[in-house]
Write a protein that holds these residues in place. Structure first.
Motif, PDB file in Angstrom:
ATOM      1  N   PRO A 117      -7.037  -8.731  -3.261  1.00  0.00           N
ATOM      2  CA  PRO A 117      -8.108  -8.812  -3.807  1.00  0.00           C
ATOM      3  C   PRO A 117      -8.530  -7.351  -4.484  1.00  0.00           C
ATOM      4  O   PRO A 117      -8.091  -6.258  -4.003  1.00  0.00           O
ATOM      5  N   GLU A 118      -9.045  -7.632  -5.750  1.00  0.00           N
ATOM      6  CA  GLU A 118      -9.249  -6.546  -6.670  1.00  0.00           C
ATOM      7  C   GLU A 118     -10.149  -5.484  -5.709  1.00  0.00           C
ATOM      8  O   GLU A 118      -9.934  -4.050  -6.105  1.00  0.00           O
ATOM      9  N   ARG A 119     -11.000  -5.722  -4.884  1.00  0.00           N
ATOM     10  CA  ARG A 119     -11.966  -4.697  -4.381  1.00  0.00           C
ATOM     11  C   ARG A 119     -11.147  -3.973  -3.211  1.00  0.00           C
ATOM     12  O   ARG A 119     -11.547  -2.846  -2.825  1.00  0.00           O
ATOM     13  N   VAL A 171      -5.794  -1.615   0.518  1.00  0.00           N
ATOM     14  CA  VAL A 171      -4.594  -2.470   0.726  1.00  0.00           C
ATOM     15  C   VAL A 171      -3.927  -2.152  -0.970  1.00  0.00           C
ATOM     16  O   VAL A 171      -4.213  -2.977  -1.600  1.00  0.00           O
ATOM     17  N   ASP A 172      -3.154  -1.038  -1.008  1.00  0.00           N
ATOM     18  CA  ASP A 172      -2.569  -0.917  -2.343  1.00  0.00           C
ATOM     19  C   ASP A 172      -1.462  -0.163  -2.393  1.00  0.00           C
ATOM     20  O   ASP A 172      -1.019   0.430  -1.106  1.00  0.00           O
ATOM     21  N   GLY A 173      -0.799  -0.059  -3.197  1.00  0.00           N
ATOM     22  CA  GLY A 173       0.554   0.697  -2.721  1.00  0.00           C
ATOM     23  C   GLY A 173       1.263   0.726  -4.549  1.00  0.00           C
ATOM     24  O   GLY A 173       0.949   0.377  -5.569  1.00  0.00           O
ATOM     25  N   SER A 233       3.259 -10.947  10.159  1.00  0.00           N
ATOM     26  CA  SER A 233       3.321 -11.753   8.756  1.00  0.00           C
ATOM     27  C   SER A 233       4.769 -11.694   8.103  1.00  0.00           C
ATOM     28  O   SER A 233       5.278 -12.395   7.512  1.00  0.00           O
ATOM     29  N   LEU A 234       5.026 -10.525   8.159  1.00  0.00           N
ATOM     30  CA  LEU A 234       6.294  -9.966   7.617  1.00  0.00           C
ATOM     31  C   LEU A 234       7.707 -10.705   8.002  1.00  0.00           C
ATOM     32  O   LEU A 234       8.408 -11.389   7.688  1.00  0.00           O
ATOM     33  N   ALA A 235       7.547 -10.694   9.354  1.00  0.00           N
ATOM     34  CA  ALA A 235       8.690 -11.243  10.142  1.00  0.00           C
ATOM     35  C   ALA A 235       8.707 -12.594  10.176  1.00  0.00           C
ATOM     36  O   ALA A 235       9.724 -13.225  10.140  1.00  0.00           O
ATOM     37  N   ARG A 236       7.581 -13.248  10.112  1.00  0.00           N
ATOM     38  CA  ARG A 236       7.656 -14.824  10.220  1.00  0.00           C
ATOM     39  C   ARG A 236       7.948 -15.493   8.611  1.00  0.00           C
ATOM     40  O   ARG A 236       8.154 -16.472   8.718  1.00  0.00           O
ATOM     41  N   ILE A 291      -2.606 -10.136   3.818  1.00  0.00           N
ATOM     42  CA  ILE A 291      -2.613  -9.815   2.427  1.00  0.00           C
ATOM     43  C   ILE A 291      -1.957  -8.467   2.426  1.00  0.00           C
ATOM     44  O   ILE A 291      -1.228  -8.015   1.242  1.00  0.00           O
ATOM     45  N   ALA A 292      -1.564  -7.677   3.476  1.00  0.00           N
ATOM     46  CA  ALA A 292      -0.695  -6.598   3.322  1.00  0.00           C
ATOM     47  C   ALA A 292       0.829  -6.895   3.180  1.00  0.00           C
ATOM     48  O   ALA A 292       1.568  -6.291   2.312  1.00  0.00           O
ATOM     49  N   ALA A 293       1.129  -7.972   3.706  1.00  0.00           N
ATOM     50  CA  ALA A 293       2.376  -8.589   3.494  1.00  0.00           C
ATOM     51  C   ALA A 293       2.768  -9.025   2.242  1.00  0.00           C
ATOM     52  O   ALA A 293       3.810  -8.757   1.353  1.00  0.00           O
ATOM     53  N   ASP A 294       1.641  -9.615   1.772  1.00  0.00           N
ATOM     54  CA  ASP A 294       1.768  -9.980   0.115  1.00  0.00           C
ATOM     55  C   ASP A 294       1.853  -8.655  -0.640  1.00  0.00           C
ATOM     56  O   ASP A 294       2.751  -8.899  -1.907  1.00  0.00           O
ATOM     57  N   ALA A 295       1.283  -7.674  -0.514  1.00  0.00           N
ATOM     58  CA  ALA A 295       1.256  -6.351  -1.155  1.00  0.00           C
ATOM     59  C   ALA A 295       2.538  -6.092  -1.181  1.00  0.00           C
ATOM     60  O   ALA A 295       3.130  -5.474  -2.430  1.00  0.00           O
ATOM     61  N   ALA A 296       3.233  -6.001   0.076  1.00  0.00           N
ATOM     62  CA  ALA A 296       4.511  -5.186   0.442  1.00  0.00           C
ATOM     63  C   ALA A 296       5.600  -5.864  -0.365  1.00  0.00           C
ATOM     64  O   ALA A 296       6.517  -5.165  -0.845  1.00  0.00           O
ATOM     65  N   THR A 297       5.441  -7.275  -0.460  1.00  0.00           N
ATOM     66  CA  THR A 297       6.478  -8.086  -0.979  1.00  0.00           C
ATOM     67  C   THR A 297       6.407  -8.520  -2.564  1.00  0.00           C
ATOM     68  O   THR A 297       7.396  -8.861  -3.055  1.00  0.00           O
TER      69      THR A 297
END
Length: 382
Positions: A368-370, A330-332, A21-24, A356-362
């Motif tokens: 999602p809240e949960r 999925v949090d950071g 996801s990140l690479a594309r 979702i992880a790429a959204d979080a990282a970038t």
């Protein structure tokens, strides 16, 4: 010394999906893997994981629908078959097929509700004991091929991959983070995604996380699970077609699926859900089967699965990394994203979890809240 904009730790399903996801999206990505992609002692190895839409929570069913689009894209890009259709049965006194059917109805997913007698007539090899939900869109995921396909897709967009490269420690730098291998190798990153599966609990304290955030990270309970392959009484070519199934009763909770390549295509994979041994982290697994668990599953086959010979011809262990409520983490903070999408049901979500992880990282979109550390932690104390 190497450097990368994003470094993903771990090349299982979650890490490979995040890298893709990140690479594309055009980001510079490096993947570091402790041993090899879809390592045998992790949670993403082999050719047999269940793909299903049936959840009592519509949130997860909708997430499966999104994930299926990612699998379809991967299959189109690579020519690899990643999901084999088998259909799936859900039954048992605490599985609640009617609730599952209502969720699938609202999501527009094809399904049927059958009586126990109707289901036994259609699948005589399975001794169902309640009404049954059948949904034909379910199937079996080839986990290892999915991992390698996503890594190939990430590399097509410029991602780098290094293996073996075990991360032992991460330090903060002026421009981000420095990852250490323990044997003198280092790599610098602006941001990191930690997708190390059952190794995450042991790695957490080696990450430069702010104390306030670290205190919110929920406990991750790793368990060494046991799975068995039982031979079919009739060869699949001449006998009945085997679906996947989930059976939940007060006495036992099991799941089963055609074993595929892992079972030489001649048997059904069967396991007790969360029937394994709890361990502090993946570092503590020993790969030893519990004889009492084996006997319990043999007795289950004798009682419920007349289509199988009740003598396992192969057995293995694998890892679950559970949160208290089985939601994914999925949090950071400060450019470190923690990713733990397992709890025994994560494989089917791989492509969408990567997004979702790429959204979080970038920072492109909130998760999602949960899936946040605070929400999982709060649920654990309810």
């Amino acid at each position: 010394m190497n450097a990368s904009q994003y470094v993903v730790i771990g090349a299982g399903l979650a890490g490979a999906a995040t890298a893709w996801s990140l690479a594309r999206r055009g980001h510079e990505v490096t993947v570091l893997e402790r041993t090899r992609p879809a390592a045998h002692d992790g949670s993403s190895h082999g050719s047999a994981r269940i793909f299903r839409y049936a959840y009592p929570d519509a949130f997860y069913t909708q997430l499966v629908i999104r994930a299926r689009g990612g699998f379809d894209e991967l299959e189109r890009l690579s020519g690899n078959r990643l999901i084999t259709a088998t259909g799936s049965l859900d039954f048992g006194t605490i599985r609640d097929p009617k609730t599952l059917a209502a969720v699938l109805e609202s999501a527009g997913v094809e399904h049927e509700l059958l009586s126990a007698a109707e289901a036994r007539a259609r699948w005589p090899q399975i001794g169902v004991d309640t009404d049954v939900l059948w949904h034909p869109g379910a199937g079996v995921i080839d986990a290892e091929t999915t991992v390698t396909t996503m890594l190939d897709a990430a590399r097509h967009h410029g991602a780098q991959f290094f293996s073996p490269w075990p991360v032992s420690r991460v330090e903060a730098t002026a421009n981000g983070y420095r990852l250490n291998s323990g044997d003198g190798r280092t790599i610098d990153a602006e941001r990191i995604v930690v997708a190390s599966g059952g190794w995450l609990p042991a790695l957490l304290d080696q990450l430069p996380l702010p104390a306030a955030f670290r205190a919110t990270v929920p406990a991750l309970q790793v368990s060494q699970e046991y799975a068995y392959h039982f031979p079919y009484r009739d060869e699949p070519a001449s006998g009945p077609v085997w679906p996947t199934f989930i059976h939940k009763s007060e006495a036992i909770q099991t799941y089963s699926l055609p074993g595929g390549r892992d079972a030489d295509y001649r048997g059904q994979k069967l396991a007790e859900y969360n029937g394994g041994r709890r361990i502090p982290s993946a570092l503590d697994q020993d790969g030893v089967i519990d004889p009492a668990n084996r006997q319990r599953i043999v007795e289950y086959v004798q009682h419920y699965l007349p289509g199988l010979v009740p003598e396992p011809y192969a057995e293995t262990t694998c890892l679950f990394t559970n949160t208290a409520n089985e939601n994914f983490l999925v949090d950071g903070i400060d450019g470190i994203t923690l990713l733990s999408p397992c709890s025994g049901h994560g494989a089917k979500f791989a492509p969408v979890i990567g997004d979702i992880a790429a959204d979080a990282a970038t920072g492109a979109a909130p998760v999602p809240e949960r899936f946040t550390a605070s929400a999982i932690g709060a649920a654990a104390h309810v």
